[in-house]
Design a protein around this motif. Sequence first.
Motif, mmCIF file in Angstrom:
data_model
loop_
_atom_site.group_PDB
_atom_site.id
_atom_site.type_symbol
_atom_site.label_atom_id
_atom_site.label_comp_id
_atom_site.label_asym_id
_atom_site.label_seq_id
_atom_site.Cartn_x
_atom_site.Cartn_y
_atom_site.Cartn_z
ATOM 1 N N ALA A 19 0.866 -1.256 -0.081
ATOM 2 C CA ALA A 19 0.127 0.154 -0.055
ATOM 3 C C ALA A 19 0.775 1.282 0.003
ATOM 4 C CB ALA A 19 -0.931 0.070 1.304
ATOM 5 N N ASP A 20 1.951 1.295 0.705
ATOM 6 C CA ASP A 20 2.862 2.560 0.872
ATOM 7 C C ASP A 20 3.246 3.083 -0.533
ATOM 8 O OD1 ASP A 20 4.814 0.060 1.014
ATOM 9 O OD2 ASP A 20 6.084 1.889 1.496
ATOM 10 N N GLU A 21 3.689 2.108 -1.376
ATOM 11 C CA GLU A 21 4.473 2.626 -2.597
ATOM 12 C C GLU A 21 3.171 2.935 -3.627
ATOM 13 O OE1 GLU A 21 5.105 -1.660 -3.342
ATOM 14 O OE2 GLU A 21 5.077 -0.452 -1.692
ATOM 15 N N ALA A 22 2.013 2.116 -3.633
ATOM 16 C CA ALA A 22 1.035 2.483 -4.391
ATOM 17 C C ALA A 22 0.613 4.046 -4.087
ATOM 18 C CB ALA A 22 -0.089 1.485 -3.872
ATOM 19 N N LEU A 23 0.480 4.379 -2.839
ATOM 20 C CA LEU A 23 0.070 5.631 -2.551
ATOM 21 C C LEU A 23 1.069 6.457 -2.898
ATOM 22 C CD1 LEU A 23 -1.992 7.728 -1.083
ATOM 23 C CD2 LEU A 23 -0.799 7.230 1.006
ATOM 24 N N ALA A 24 2.309 6.362 -2.619
ATOM 25 C CA ALA A 24 3.573 7.191 -3.049
ATOM 26 C C ALA A 24 3.593 7.663 -4.398
ATOM 27 C CB ALA A 24 4.849 6.718 -2.256
ATOM 28 N N VAL A 25 3.131 6.763 -5.327
ATOM 29 C CA VAL A 25 3.205 6.924 -6.796
ATOM 30 C C VAL A 25 1.953 7.926 -7.177
ATOM 31 C CG1 VAL A 25 3.075 6.038 -9.005
ATOM 32 C CG2 VAL A 25 4.595 5.143 -7.372
ATOM 33 N N ALA A 207 -4.166 -0.814 -8.231
ATOM 34 C CA ALA A 207 -3.987 -0.460 -6.615
ATOM 35 C C ALA A 207 -3.706 0.667 -6.366
ATOM 36 C CB ALA A 207 -2.879 -1.639 -5.954
ATOM 37 N N SER A 208 -2.858 1.369 -7.169
ATOM 38 C CA SER A 208 -2.618 2.700 -6.829
ATOM 39 C C SER A 208 -3.612 3.742 -7.006
ATOM 40 C CB SER A 208 -1.484 3.213 -7.856
ATOM 41 O OG SER A 208 -0.978 4.502 -7.581
ATOM 42 N N ALA A 209 -4.498 3.376 -8.130
ATOM 43 C CA ALA A 209 -5.754 4.186 -8.086
ATOM 44 C C ALA A 209 -6.629 3.966 -7.046
ATOM 45 C CB ALA A 209 -6.265 3.734 -9.547
ATOM 46 N N PHE A 210 -6.757 2.623 -6.317
ATOM 47 C CA PHE A 210 -7.755 2.461 -5.609
ATOM 48 C C PHE A 210 -7.184 3.221 -4.192
ATOM 49 C CE2 PHE A 210 -8.197 0.136 -1.380
ATOM 50 C CZ PHE A 210 -9.717 0.387 -1.196
ATOM 51 N N VAL A 211 -6.062 3.164 -3.960
ATOM 52 C CA VAL A 211 -5.561 4.060 -2.606
ATOM 53 C C VAL A 211 -5.822 5.336 -2.836
ATOM 54 C CG1 VAL A 211 -4.191 2.185 -1.570
ATOM 55 C CG2 VAL A 211 -3.317 3.796 -3.054
ATOM 56 N N GLY A 212 -5.520 5.824 -4.080
ATOM 57 C CA GLY A 212 -5.533 7.466 -4.556
ATOM 58 C C GLY A 212 -6.869 7.605 -4.252
ATOM 59 N N GLU A 213 -7.914 6.934 -4.896
ATOM 60 C CA GLU A 213 -9.260 7.574 -4.594
ATOM 61 C C GLU A 213 -9.411 7.678 -3.002
ATOM 62 O OE1 GLU A 213 -13.841 6.347 -6.082
ATOM 63 O OE2 GLU A 213 -12.128 4.703 -6.043
ATOM 64 N N GLN A 214 -9.128 6.716 -2.179
ATOM 65 C CA GLN A 214 -9.329 6.936 -0.639
ATOM 66 C C GLN A 214 -8.674 8.269 -0.271
ATOM 67 O OE1 GLN A 214 -11.490 4.746 -0.171
ATOM 68 N NE2 GLN A 214 -10.933 4.082 -2.019
ATOM 69 N N PHE A 215 -7.533 8.408 -0.650
ATOM 70 C CA PHE A 215 -6.610 10.002 -0.387
ATOM 71 C C PHE A 215 -7.394 10.974 -0.754
ATOM 72 C CE2 PHE A 215 -4.200 13.329 -1.490
ATOM 73 C CZ PHE A 215 -3.446 13.554 -0.212
ATOM 74 N N GLU A 216 -7.926 10.918 -2.109
ATOM 75 C CA GLU A 216 -8.770 12.152 -2.423
ATOM 76 C C GLU A 216 -9.947 12.595 -1.693
ATOM 77 O OE1 GLU A 216 -7.558 12.861 -7.266
ATOM 78 O OE2 GLU A 216 -8.962 10.996 -6.879
ATOM 79 N N LEU A 217 -10.702 11.372 -1.497
ATOM 80 C CA LEU A 217 -11.793 11.486 -0.807
ATOM 81 C C LEU A 217 -11.557 11.993 0.899
ATOM 82 C CD1 LEU A 217 -13.775 8.081 -1.335
ATOM 83 C CD2 LEU A 217 -14.479 10.315 -2.120
ATOM 84 N N GLU A 218 -10.452 11.427 1.236
ATOM 85 C CA GLU A 218 -10.069 12.124 2.640
ATOM 86 C C GLU A 218 -9.623 13.545 2.711
ATOM 87 O OE1 GLU A 218 -8.788 11.528 6.834
ATOM 88 O OE2 GLU A 218 -10.048 10.569 5.240
ATOM 89 N N LEU A 219 -8.682 14.013 1.514
ATOM 90 C CA LEU A 219 -8.375 15.392 1.381
ATOM 91 C C LEU A 219 -9.551 16.344 1.090
ATOM 92 C CD1 LEU A 219 -6.256 17.549 1.244
ATOM 93 C CD2 LEU A 219 -5.703 16.774 -1.012
ATOM 94 N N GLU A 220 -10.499 15.812 0.254
ATOM 95 C CA GLU A 220 -11.489 16.619 -0.060
ATOM 96 C C GLU A 220 -12.692 16.842 1.007
ATOM 97 O OE1 GLU A 220 -13.430 14.652 -3.423
ATOM 98 O OE2 GLU A 220 -11.779 14.987 -4.679
ATOM 99 N N ASP A 221 -12.688 15.778 1.848
ATOM 100 C CA ASP A 221 -13.457 15.976 2.877
ATOM 101 C C ASP A 221 -13.023 16.816 4.058
ATOM 102 O OD1 ASP A 221 -15.743 15.133 4.903
ATOM 103 O OD2 ASP A 221 -13.934 14.462 5.955
ATOM 104 N N ARG A 222 -11.669 16.766 4.233
ATOM 105 C CA ARG A 222 -10.908 17.604 5.065
ATOM 106 C C ARG A 222 -10.772 19.090 4.665
ATOM 107 N NH1 ARG A 222 -11.883 14.567 9.373
ATOM 108 N NH2 ARG A 222 -10.492 12.727 9.563
#
Length: 360
Positions: A19-25, A207-222
């Motif tokens: 998960a970490d490098e998937a998110l990093a990319v 996998a990177s797109a999946f974790v990225g979507e979770q990140f974008e949802l988190e950032l947009e909400d915050r």
Amino acid sequence: MSDGSKAPVIGTHNGHFHADEALAVFLLRLLPEYRHASLVRTRDPELLKTCTIVVDVGSVHDDSLRRYDHHQREFVATFPGKQTKLSSAGLVWMHYGRDIIHAYTGLDGADRDLLYEKIYEDFVEAFDGNDNGIAVYDPTELRKAGIDKKFNDKGFTIASIVNRYNYAPSAREGADGPTANGTTTSGAPVPQSGKSQDEEDSRFLRASAFVGEQFELELEDRANSWLPARAIVKQAFTERTQYDPKGRIMVIPYRPEGVPWADHLHAVETEMQSGGQVLYALFAENDQPGCKWRIRAVSLEPGSFENRKGLPEAWRGVRDEELSKVSGVNGCVFVHASGFIGGNATFEGALEMAKKAVDV
């Protein structure tokens, strides 16, 4: 290091991904300079030398060289104010997080800095802990205390979902597999280094797109809800004594996008050194005249299922007229069986419930 005039190339390792490098990319591709970067997945040092930036491989952490690995024995870097050793996700966020926030939201200054720390604490740090084998609680201390898990939550984490992509079918239509033009459906280039490598890279990109979507949802909400709510909660906190002389009841104004008040309340209490006085928060279900109101018990700490003071035991699991009889308050709708939340047909009724509950 690649020539600055050439198109940028992001490098990471091939083989089993996490998960970490998937998110990093994904994070790097949110920056303007890497938005259209190609991706090379390899452990070949000579190929990695050609990359503009490298994450999670190479045994080097050097920001000046744009190398961000965390596997070397001497690596001990942590995010400022934290103790969790960084993974490639945390390294990218520590060095580029502020720029990512600005690129994505346009925010600068104090708001950007607040989000920078908040996103790390609430989202990225868990990636670091997972990849470095750091548990949320000390397993040794849990065993000493005789505390056992009530159920297996292994399949419920982002890391476990990312792991499934390692074995998932590749190139499924509409699932970020390769298309006819050699890119993924999200526009990310796929290396053409052979069928098996292409399939592996395709799974990684999904996998990177999946974790990225979770990140974008988190950032947009915050950015769109959590950050603006801070001022609202602080104002509600300063006005709480008009509802209870001891300040144990707080009323949250309604906003269509929601007010994530619980997290801010704990921070505001600490900031204003209030001693954690608020026991219940009241808020409307919508902005329509005559709408129902909720009463919510304040948790012991952000995210906790334990409350400072749950709603009275005699009210729990009771509804409507029966609840009104038990509580002595007209217009009651419900109280959850666990006592963390209840409802009333009016603001006045919800406030009366809160006033009775604080002294039970």
